[in-house]
Write an enzyme that holds these catalytic residues in place. Sequence first.
Site, PDB file in Angstrom:
ATOM      1  N   HIS A 151      -1.480   0.257  -9.740  1.00  0.00           N
ATOM      2  CA  HIS A 151      -2.109  -0.639  -8.751  1.00  0.00           C
ATOM      3  C   HIS A 151      -2.740  -1.858  -9.447  1.00  0.00           C
ATOM      4  O   HIS A 151      -3.953  -2.076  -9.383  1.00  0.00           O
ATOM      5  CB  HIS A 151      -3.167   0.124  -7.928  1.00  0.00           C
ATOM      6  CG  HIS A 151      -3.479  -0.533  -6.621  1.00  0.00           C
ATOM      7  ND1 HIS A 151      -3.809   0.153  -5.482  1.00  0.00           N
ATOM      8  CD2 HIS A 151      -3.510  -1.841  -6.260  1.00  0.00           C
ATOM      9  CE1 HIS A 151      -4.045  -0.689  -4.490  1.00  0.00           C
ATOM     10  NE2 HIS A 151      -3.862  -1.927  -4.945  1.00  0.00           N
TER      11      HIS A 151
ATOM     12  N   ARG B  42       0.860  -1.184   0.000  1.00  0.00           N
ATOM     13  CA  ARG B  42       0.000   0.000   0.000  1.00  0.00           C
ATOM     14  C   ARG B  42       0.892   1.228   0.000  1.00  0.00           C
ATOM     15  O   ARG B  42       1.923   1.267   0.683  1.00  0.00           O
ATOM     16  CB  ARG B  42      -0.903   0.034   1.238  1.00  0.00           C
ATOM     17  CG  ARG B  42      -2.104  -0.900   1.180  1.00  0.00           C
ATOM     18  CD  ARG B  42      -3.174  -0.441   0.186  1.00  0.00           C
ATOM     19  NE  ARG B  42      -4.325  -1.328   0.158  1.00  0.00           N
ATOM     20  CZ  ARG B  42      -4.461  -2.381  -0.660  1.00  0.00           C
ATOM     21  NH1 ARG B  42      -3.514  -2.670  -1.541  1.00  0.00           N
ATOM     22  NH2 ARG B  42      -5.559  -3.121  -0.618  1.00  0.00           N
TER      23      ARG B  42
ATOM     24  N   GLU C 156      -3.604   7.864  -5.350  1.00  0.00           N
ATOM     25  CA  GLU C 156      -3.848   7.163  -6.616  1.00  0.00           C
ATOM     26  C   GLU C 156      -5.118   7.713  -7.257  1.00  0.00           C
ATOM     27  O   GLU C 156      -6.155   7.739  -6.586  1.00  0.00           O
ATOM     28  CB  GLU C 156      -3.997   5.658  -6.366  1.00  0.00           C
ATOM     29  CG  GLU C 156      -2.726   5.035  -5.822  1.00  0.00           C
ATOM     30  CD  GLU C 156      -2.870   3.557  -5.463  1.00  0.00           C
ATOM     31  OE1 GLU C 156      -3.948   2.972  -5.718  1.00  0.00           O
ATOM     32  OE2 GLU C 156      -1.924   2.984  -4.925  1.00  0.00           O
TER      33      GLU C 156
HETATM   34  P1  NAD Z   1      -0.528 -11.036   5.217  1.00  0.00           P
HETATM   35  O1  NAD Z   1      -1.422 -10.581   6.308  1.00  0.00           O
HETATM   36  O2  NAD Z   1      -0.507 -12.489   4.859  1.00  0.00           O
HETATM   37  O3  NAD Z   1       0.977 -10.580   5.502  1.00  0.00           O
HETATM   38  C1  NAD Z   1       1.316  -9.359   6.077  1.00  0.00           C
HETATM   39  C2  NAD Z   1       2.542  -9.594   6.961  1.00  0.00           C
HETATM   40  O4  NAD Z   1       3.021  -8.316   7.407  1.00  0.00           O
HETATM   41  C3  NAD Z   1       2.223 -10.434   8.226  1.00  0.00           C
HETATM   42  O5  NAD Z   1       3.106 -11.535   8.327  1.00  0.00           O
HETATM   43  C4  NAD Z   1       2.436  -9.429   9.367  1.00  0.00           C
HETATM   44  O6  NAD Z   1       2.931 -10.034  10.556  1.00  0.00           O
HETATM   45  C5  NAD Z   1       3.466  -8.484   8.743  1.00  0.00           C
HETATM   46  N1  NAD Z   1       3.528  -7.187   9.423  1.00  0.00           N
HETATM   47  C6  NAD Z   1       2.499  -6.420   9.879  1.00  0.00           C
HETATM   48  N2  NAD Z   1       2.977  -5.304  10.449  1.00  0.00           N
HETATM   49  C7  NAD Z   1       4.324  -5.350  10.330  1.00  0.00           C
HETATM   50  C8  NAD Z   1       5.378  -4.476  10.718  1.00  0.00           C
HETATM   51  N3  NAD Z   1       5.141  -3.324  11.378  1.00  0.00           N
HETATM   52  N4  NAD Z   1       6.661  -4.844  10.439  1.00  0.00           N
HETATM   53  C9  NAD Z   1       6.919  -6.025   9.818  1.00  0.00           C
HETATM   54  N5  NAD Z   1       5.961  -6.903   9.438  1.00  0.00           N
HETATM   55  C10 NAD Z   1       4.683  -6.562   9.694  1.00  0.00           C
HETATM   56  O7  NAD Z   1      -0.954 -10.166   3.939  1.00  0.00           O
HETATM   57  P2  NAD Z   1      -0.648 -10.490   2.400  1.00  0.00           P
HETATM   58  O8  NAD Z   1      -1.746 -11.309   1.830  1.00  0.00           O
HETATM   59  O9  NAD Z   1       0.760 -10.964   2.255  1.00  0.00           O
HETATM   60  O10 NAD Z   1      -0.815  -9.017   1.779  1.00  0.00           O
HETATM   61  C11 NAD Z   1       0.028  -7.951   2.203  1.00  0.00           C
HETATM   62  C12 NAD Z   1      -0.526  -6.637   1.718  1.00  0.00           C
HETATM   63  O11 NAD Z   1      -0.365  -6.551   0.303  1.00  0.00           O
HETATM   64  C13 NAD Z   1      -2.027  -6.450   1.915  1.00  0.00           C
HETATM   65  O12 NAD Z   1      -2.348  -5.999   3.213  1.00  0.00           O
HETATM   66  C14 NAD Z   1      -2.398  -5.440   0.855  1.00  0.00           C
HETATM   67  O13 NAD Z   1      -2.389  -4.142   1.386  1.00  0.00           O
HETATM   68  C15 NAD Z   1      -1.278  -5.585  -0.176  1.00  0.00           C
HETATM   69  N6  NAD Z   1      -1.796  -6.035  -1.489  1.00  0.00           N
HETATM   70  C16 NAD Z   1      -1.599  -5.261  -2.581  1.00  0.00           C
HETATM   71  C17 NAD Z   1      -2.069  -5.692  -3.822  1.00  0.00           C
HETATM   72  C18 NAD Z   1      -1.846  -4.894  -5.068  1.00  0.00           C
HETATM   73  O14 NAD Z   1      -2.695  -4.898  -5.937  1.00  0.00           O
HETATM   74  N7  NAD Z   1      -0.712  -4.232  -5.219  1.00  0.00           N
HETATM   75  C19 NAD Z   1      -2.784  -6.883  -3.936  1.00  0.00           C
HETATM   76  C20 NAD Z   1      -2.950  -7.638  -2.793  1.00  0.00           C
HETATM   77  C21 NAD Z   1      -2.465  -7.213  -1.557  1.00  0.00           C
END
Ligand code: NAD
Length: 305
Positions: A269, A221, A250
Amino acid sequence: MALASPHLERFDEWELVVVDFARASPADLAAALKDAAGLLVTSHVALDAATLELAPQLQAISTVSVGFDHIDLTVAGGRAITVTTTPVLSDAVADLTIALIIMVERRLREAVDDIGRGVWSTARLGSDVRGKQLLLIGFGRIGREVAARALACKMQVCVFDVRPDLEPMAGVERVATLADGLARADVVSVHVDLNPATRHLLDDTAFAAMKPDAIVINTARGGVIDQAALTRALLEHHIGGAGLDVLEDEPPAPDDPLLALPNVVVLPHIGSATTETRRAMLDCAVENLVACMRGETCRHALPIS
Ligand code: NAD
């Protein structure tokens, strides 16, 4: 995303109302939400406290995304509204992450721009990804898929994640602090969810701690990176480049300086934007909402209440 007819049939038991949140007048929005028991939304629909107040009957929100930063979870949790996500997109986002790493390291934007200007240059040298140290910030579903691909590209992979119970992966090292990881990384890639603790996780201090030729990739994000600080770091050559699928605003302003930098690749995105993945996300979101509306347990519900 338009709902196709097989999806509409899944809602036969309920009255279905379709609203364009971006264009609806406040009165139309209020009328549509007044009796809503369930909502199916994309991540572009902000369900803040004021909007949720318009929907006093709401029991379930099914978002067609894994990100949930567009939903006020405090309000949802307080009202026992179930919020579900679609964790079926990790491969697509991981593929795009690797694409951005290779685009920036191999200077592909400049090569494509050259071709567009009628210049055929074989002399522009990029950098190998093989042997590069990749730091993944966030080692959840997407971070793990990126790690698997990066190892196949012969990168070295380390991770920083706040979860104490992180499942290890062969060939992946866990760093104790973010500062440790930033100091040694050639590529820093962000995969955390956006929340108050991760907002501007990468700021002036973080960029100052990175190697001068390190690159930053963000497919999570926009708000996780302080974009003004990133722009400064790039303009002042504190870091080597960036690949961004997401931005703080965005779409960006046409005169945003990031867009003009040759060592920066910006995408609109599109992390999950493949036909197969978007179809799977919509199927998953519809099943999630139907399960919630029937009072069944939904395995994709966030643990918020
Ligand atoms: P997830 O919940 O499986 O993984 C997120 C990880 O981040 C977790 O392991 C969590 O412990 C860790 N985390 C949280 N806070 C943290 C911090 N302060 N420091 C270090 N680690 C921390 O989520 P995911 O499915 O892997 O997705 C991650 C993110 O990707 C989503 O939340 C979303 O915002 C983004 N995303 C973007 C797109 C896109 O189109 N570009 C698509 C899907 C998801």
